[in-house]
Design an enzyme around this catalytic site. Structure first.
Site, PDB file in Angstrom:
ATOM      1  N   TYR A  34       4.316   5.824  11.341  1.00 16.18           N
ATOM      2  CA  TYR A  34       4.681   4.419  11.591  1.00 16.18           C
ATOM      3  C   TYR A  34       5.620   3.781  10.571  1.00 16.18           C
ATOM      4  CZ  TYR A  34       0.510   3.798   8.577  1.00 16.18           C
ATOM      5  OH  TYR A  34      -0.408   3.880   7.566  1.00 16.18           O
ATOM      6  N   HIS A  41      -3.354   4.548   4.710  1.00 19.83           N
ATOM      7  CA  HIS A  41      -4.451   3.599   4.870  1.00 19.83           C
ATOM      8  C   HIS A  41      -5.753   4.192   4.357  1.00 19.83           C
ATOM      9  CE1 HIS A  41      -7.201   0.708   6.582  1.00 19.83           C
ATOM     10  NE2 HIS A  41      -7.862   1.700   7.139  1.00 19.83           N
ATOM     11  N   ARG A  60       0.864  -1.173   0.000  1.00 19.84           N
ATOM     12  CA  ARG A  60       0.000   0.000   0.000  1.00 19.84           C
ATOM     13  C   ARG A  60       0.908   1.232   0.000  1.00 19.84           C
ATOM     14  NH1 ARG A  60      -1.043   2.751   4.470  1.00 19.84           N
ATOM     15  NH2 ARG A  60      -1.317   1.074   5.985  1.00 19.84           N
TER      16      ARG A  60
HETATM   17  C1  LIG Z   1     -13.571  -6.146  12.171  1.00 24.45           C
HETATM   18  C2  LIG Z   1     -12.870  -4.865  11.950  1.00 24.45           C
HETATM   19  N1  LIG Z   1     -11.964  -4.443  12.849  1.00 24.45           N
HETATM   20  C3  LIG Z   1     -11.322  -3.273  12.694  1.00 24.45           C
HETATM   21  C4  LIG Z   1     -11.551  -2.488  11.591  1.00 24.45           C
HETATM   22  C5  LIG Z   1     -10.834  -1.155  11.405  1.00 24.45           C
HETATM   23  N2  LIG Z   1      -9.906  -1.279  10.285  1.00 24.45           N
HETATM   24  C6  LIG Z   1     -10.263  -0.907   9.042  1.00 24.45           C
HETATM   25  S1  LIG Z   1      -9.108  -1.338   7.910  1.00 24.45           S
HETATM   26  C7  LIG Z   1      -8.092  -1.985   9.078  1.00 24.45           C
HETATM   27  C8  LIG Z   1      -6.800  -2.609   8.657  1.00 24.45           C
HETATM   28  C9  LIG Z   1      -7.022  -3.694   7.661  1.00 24.45           C
HETATM   29  O1  LIG Z   1      -5.804  -4.216   7.236  1.00 24.45           O
HETATM   30  P1  LIG Z   1      -5.717  -5.276   6.047  1.00 24.45           P
HETATM   31  O2  LIG Z   1      -6.653  -6.390   6.305  1.00 24.45           O
HETATM   32  O3  LIG Z   1      -4.286  -5.620   5.876  1.00 24.45           O
HETATM   33  O4  LIG Z   1      -6.264  -4.524   4.778  1.00 24.45           O
HETATM   34  P2  LIG Z   1      -5.675  -3.192   4.111  1.00 24.45           P
HETATM   35  O5  LIG Z   1      -6.305  -2.046   4.832  1.00 24.45           O
HETATM   36  O6  LIG Z   1      -4.192  -3.229   4.254  1.00 24.45           O
HETATM   37  O7  LIG Z   1      -6.125  -3.234   2.694  1.00 24.45           O
HETATM   38  C10 LIG Z   1      -8.660  -1.855  10.337  1.00 24.45           C
HETATM   39  C11 LIG Z   1      -8.024  -2.287  11.590  1.00 24.45           C
HETATM   40  C12 LIG Z   1     -12.515  -2.956  10.678  1.00 24.45           C
HETATM   41  N3  LIG Z   1     -12.836  -2.245   9.584  1.00 24.45           N
HETATM   42  N4  LIG Z   1     -13.142  -4.133  10.872  1.00 24.45           N
END
Ligand SMILES: Cc1ncc(C[n+]2csc(CCOP(=O)(O)OP(=O)(O)O)c2C)c(N)n1
Ligand SMILES: Cc1ncc(C[n+]2csc(CCOP(=O)(O)OP(=O)(O)O)c2C)c(N)n1
Ligand SMILES: [Mg+2]
Ligand SMILES: [Mg+2]
Lengths: 353, 355, 353, 355
Positions: free
Chosen positions: C261, C252, C248
């Site tokens: 970070y 985020h 990415r």
């Molecule tokens: C169940 C849940 N917990 C927490 C969140 C908050 N949150 C949104 S995206 C994210 C990180 C997700 O990381 P990843 O699965 O690696 O996907 P990326 O964002 O890197 O595409 C978090 C903690 C959420 N959306 N859903």
């Protein structure tokens, strides 16, 4: 049960295993025997109306006692499910207090889980596994060398909580043992239709931790594997998955009817691999234990079983008001009011009824 | 401004079918368990897109035997066992519904539906809304519910308040075998997700069931007056309906005429039906097994106050479980609303004087 | 976007890969370019106040487009998260409707997910993965050869739902692809502190299914791996895990500050592995694509980006009353009452305010 | 028979501290986010058994920066990031508490606490009871809550009714920075599990905070009268308190004297405090963001009716979110209780005539 006593000294004349003293061999057997007999008597007590329900562990004595005795009950901490009588026996848990859970006196049992290092009985499949991870993290933060052990079944391995717990343990390299008793069944579902890939131990690799699959009906194999995992945990080596292959010989619980989902032939084939009979035979032939040892172990077990039955039968259920007393450290006013209203209405209905 | 909750479906009442006789050929005497089994059997026969799955529902026929014989009859593709994972069971139901199937999952016990709450609340209840109607979620979640069967921890929970608060869900609980049959057929036929709460302690009680009654007569969200009375209205659901009827019988012996409403639908609630009754009796007591605070009794109390303010002679009484975890077997009777506690509450509302 | 057009025919003079026609190479590039430009413009629209928030996917174009184009958008079904613009482009989803979710018009977007075979945008990390499993089971019951694909991140791999879904898929041997974009980060947590053992693909073995880890910035590697997994699924071979290693490049979301970070140097090193630049270079050198192709692709992308921006900027948000209209198939009376009350109060406040 | 809910802690009121001046050295002007950060800082300093963990709470300092700087100050053993798994976060908290630690986990958003509901309800809330007091659960779950920040789906949920219904949990929500500081210190000090619901839409509002106020003055379960009035009582919590104060201001311009209660503790609820107010004003309206049906407003309504039946001149009004999933950004203002809707409800209860 984990400490030596007169009979253990008697048994010290037999030979030891290369890495296991004869006294430990004796204790393993005594605990297994007691677990077996108490378990059978719990089933009997259920039939006699003394226990409203019970989840028998017959067939899993080696897995439970072998792992429980490999722990240091004064230092380590076990997180059981609802079927861990053998671990309770091995860790010296108050067995009347333990049975009180099945007798309906108190969820979780009436023993002291903090003193016993044996968490309250937990009926949520998979639920307590992350607790072991948290406990292990606490032990690590305390800079002790204690370790936690989470007991769970083949069915529980499907739960999200177990995956999350293993991943956390792997990330933080925590001193925790994931002890899976793969007893072939989760109620009516055989483990081959439960565990994709066929092995819970094999999942460990995906979390970067060792996983071992052992004959869960060979108490020495179980004892050694657990002892090694404890050693790894104590020395900072992190978590281990142990999958003990065993079999639930009895029904899932006293209200279950295994005839609806499995064959007598299957049950019979596992009865032939009975862990207690197997271990007794080895003690006799390989380690030279004499008949007097078995007689004494049987007699000692019967004493405990009888004493437990007597105590359970006459168990004074905690007074009804106690259902309000442990919800909070200090009950809020509204809850105290409910307690008082309950008291009044109980008295009223006693008067009326 | 009109209060937004003031118009609701008109109440429709019908006599308690357990008092009818078994004359028609389609009528038989069945336990609740048998009636639910029959409803599932007929639902599977009526629509080949219906599927039953969950823990131990196949070979075993469910720990309460509600799905007994259905796998043999409809095959292991339409009635099947799942691994032990409640979130995946409900998540799979969502995907199946998106493919046009009609899932009837079972979660084995009330207290083990918590691991599936995320899928139920965030996915099942919202997929229709999120997709602007592109995907309906005709899912009926069968949930053995409530206490009273001397079971271990987590086997005696009442989750109706939780589910009734979730937009997108309907919640229903039958009190008799006939209701069980009718409401389960109705839930399965409904195009939206329904939480079907089966009162475990009533599984083995028998009553007349008319299996020709396939087209449910009462719309979703209607309650049922199961006993007429003029002094006070008791409102209950599930196993508490029988207990209220018992209380009403005893009350009648003392000259107190108690009306009993079986609420049936816990979402949407038949506010109009309750109000009609309370406007006649002027007094109401709601009875449930769940803890008091924020239980569904609060909603019923609020609705009655909103609609019958001028009529009410006493505040709506609540006879409920206490604000403690559902206790172990030895305490069960002390915890659950007893006939005595219900009658005490009736007495309180009858004797109430504006302070 | 997945169909050929005039420019694709122009591009057909270049050579094909051994197993991928030149037209597909062209489509892959065009989709990646459009995804890149639209993604950048969404970030811009957020800065300009047109979108309240956005989750950029820059750097993940190869993983998303390569996998999305390997599907048959008329037969298979994709379950996205909130960051799958590239898949949407590849599957021909209405991009204004897609962007409407980030614009705040409707959770899940305003495109037709049933017609697009692209589920509504889903913000619960891990939540939609079991849906793909259920969809795949439905496809299997229908005796079609369709397959489902679940998109999820390295962070999502920690969720219990993902484990449960993989286990179900393994048990039933369902036609489903678990497509993990390991983009290095879950908000501020690097994947090495997220994924115990280090590899999501390696977990597949524990469920008895194939798992492949691929260079997620190599669009042809992604395309091939997905195509193979689709083939496996269609032919009854069951599920596959694909872990596409990518990055990415942006924050985020538009409210995130990666400077807190991670280092610029790290970001820089990944910019050098930019999937679009890499693929363009290969198209030029290896497959002989001419400049005119790139010019036309750029111009075509700009047209779509501009049209999307115009439409999004002037998007007519659905009327407020619609918030009541899709909750149930037939709204219960109480909800209709709430709708009416809302209508009245809205009019009142317009009158008063 | 006394109604079981009729005795509760005595209400204690205090002036709205945002109206006080910043004279003492320990007083400063802080946002809610800053006040919560300070409370955590002081909690970590005060007790070395406290631990903070959750998704992105360490290096990043939380997506709302509530834990900003704490990992640098207290080290990565006491303030640490977890993998992305809410059930494990809460399950780990249970095990840590059994080891004598005091966990302060964060779940990143309201809507993402659903995956942890099983651990919260079946384990966190019950371990003390199950172990007969052998294991206390001094866990404070910080939960950024409620809507109003133009966020995507699942980021605007109100879970207070769900948690308030669960025996063994306490639930609290601050409305101002000073309250945030005080209540968070109090929650952490409490020996039992507390769900601490932070109103996201108030994170950046500033107010005076007295950090010397480490020993909380008001006991758990006490509400706060934040504006005196004689015609009607508004009862609210979290971000709705400010909105009610706004309504009260506007009401005053029209000669309507509105009393506003910040409920603060959503379990246990200060029934006595509310009743004291309503017995003076004779009218009440409860305001919350959550959907109407089975929301906490129903409990407040029921409590007020039970305690103030003779005094009430109108049914308790409820101004709430609608029975629909929390909508997307474009509909947020239409969904949330507005000042207009609150004033309309006030007008309705003032104009109410017994039918
Ligand atoms: C169940 C849940 N917990 C927490 C969140 C908050 N949150 C949104 S995206 C994210 C990180 C997700 O990381 P990843 O699965 O690696 O996907 P990326 O964002 O890197 O595409 C978090 C903690 C959420 N959306 N859903
Ligand atoms: C979360 C949850 N779901 C369902 C149940 C009901 N249940 C009790 S035991 C059991 C089977 C457990 O199988 P396994 O984990 O293999 O343990 P075993 O009973 O074989 O010891 C089930 C489904 C439960 N207790 N908890
Ligand atoms: Mg098993
Ligand atoms: Mg990621």
């Amino acid at each position: 049960m984990a400490t030596s006593d007169a009979a253990a000294r008697d048994a010290s004349s037999p030979s030891a295993a290369s890495d296991i003293p004869a006294e430990t061999l004796a204790t393993l057997y005594r605990c297994m025997l007691l677990a077996r007999r108490l378990d059978l008597d719990c089933v009997a007590m259920q039939r006699q109306g003394i226990l409203p329900g019970y989840a028998p562990m017959q067939g899993q004595e080696a897995a439970q006692v072998g792992s429980g005795l490999a722990l240091d009950a004064g230092r380590d901490f076990a997180f059981p499910t609802y079927r861990e009588l053998g671990v309770a026996v091995a860790m010296g848990v108050d067995l009347v207090g333990y049975t009180a859970s099945h007798q309906g006196s108190w969820h979780g049992g009436l023993y002291d889980p903090a003193a016993s290092h044996f968490a309250p009985i937990n009926a949520v499949v998979g639920g307590p596994v992350p607790h072991a991870v948290g406990w292990a993290m606490g032990a690590q933060l305390n800079r002790t060398d204690a370790c936690a052990i989470a007991y769970f079944g083949d069915g529980a391995s499907s739960q999200g909580d177990v995956h999350e717990a293993m991943n956390f343990a792997g990330i933080y390299r925590l001193p925790v043992i994931f002890f899976c008793q793969n007893n072939g069944w989760a109620i009516s579902l055989p483990s081959e239709r439960q565990v994709a890939g066929g092995s819970v131990a094999a999942r460990a690799a995906g979390y970067g931790m060792p996983g071992v699959r052992i004959d869960g009906n060979d108490v020495l194999a179980v004892y050694r594997a657990t002892r090694d995992a404890v050693e790894t945990a104590r020395s900072g080596g992190g978590p281990t998955v142990i999958e003990a292959m065993t079999y639930r010989v009895g029904p899932h619980s006293t209200s279950d009817d295994p005839g609806r989902y499995r064959s007598l032939a299957e049950e019979q084939s596992w009865l032939e691999r009975d862990p207690l009979t197997r271990f007794a035979a080895r003690l006799r032939t390989e380690f030279g234990f004499a008949e007097v040892f078995f007689d004494e172990a049987g007699a000692a077990a019967d004493v405990v079983v009888q004493a437990t039955r007597t105590a359970v039968t006459t168990l004074v259920v905690p007074p009804g008001g106690e259902m309000f007393d442990f919800v909070f450290s200090a009950p809020p006013a509204a809850l105290l009011e409910q307690r008082e209203a309950w008291q009044r209405e109980t008295q009223t209905s006693q008067r009326e009824g | 401004m009109t209060n937004p909750t003031q118009t609701q479906p008109q109440p429709q009442t019908q006599p308690d079918e357990t008092q009818q006789t078994l004359t028609q050929p389609s009528r038989r005497l069945l336990s609740m368990q048998g009636a639910l089994n029959l409803a599932l059997d007929h639902a599977l026969a009526a629509d080949e897109r219906t599927l039953i799955f969950g823990e131990d529902v196949g070979t075993l026929g469910g720990v309460f035997r509600v799905t007994d014989g259905l796998q043999q009859k409809y095959g292991p593709q339409r009635v099947f066992d799942t691994p032990l994972a409640e979130a995946a069971i409900m998540g799979m139901a969502v995907g199946l519904a998106m493919q046009g199937w009609k899932p009837i999952p079972e979660l084995q016990f009330d207290g083990f539906s918590y691991p599936a709450v995320d899928q139920i609340v965030n996915q099942v209840a919202r997929m229709r809304n999120r997709s602007r109607g592109a995907f309906s979620m005709p899912i009926t979640l069968r949930l053995p519910s409530f206490g009273g069967i001397r079971a271990p921890e987590h086997h005696g929970e009442s989750l109706e308040a939780l589910f009734a608060h979730v937009p997108g869900l309907k919640v229903v609980s039958p009190s008799t075998p006939a209701e069980g049959y009718r409401l389960l057929r109705q839930a399965v036929a409904d195009p939206d997700p329904v939480i079907f709460m089966e009162p475990k302690s009533r599984y083995w009680y028998k009553g007349a069931v008319d299996s020709a009654d396939a087209e449910p007569a009462l719309p979703v969200g209607t309650s049922r007056i199961v006993r007429r009375g003029s002094h006070v209205t008791l409102i209950a659901w599930g196993a508490m309906v029988a207990r209220c009827l018992k209380a009403a019988q005893l009350g009648a012996e003392d000259g107190v005429e108690i009306e009993v409403i079986d609420l049936r639908w816990l979402k949407p609630i038949d506010a109009e039906g309750i109000a009609e009754s309370v406007s006649r009796t002027k007094r109401a007591v709601v009875v449930h097994e769940a803890p008091l605070t924020a239980g569904l009794g609060a909603e019923v109390s609020a609705l009655v106050s909103e609609r019958c303010f001028g009529d009410l002679r006493a505040p709506v009484g609540r006879v409920t479980g206490y604000d403690i975890p559902y206790p172990s077997q030895a305490f069960e009777d002390a915890y659950l609303p007893s006939v005595d506690r219900i009658l005490n509450a009736v007495q309180r509302v009858l004797e109430y004087r504006r302070g």
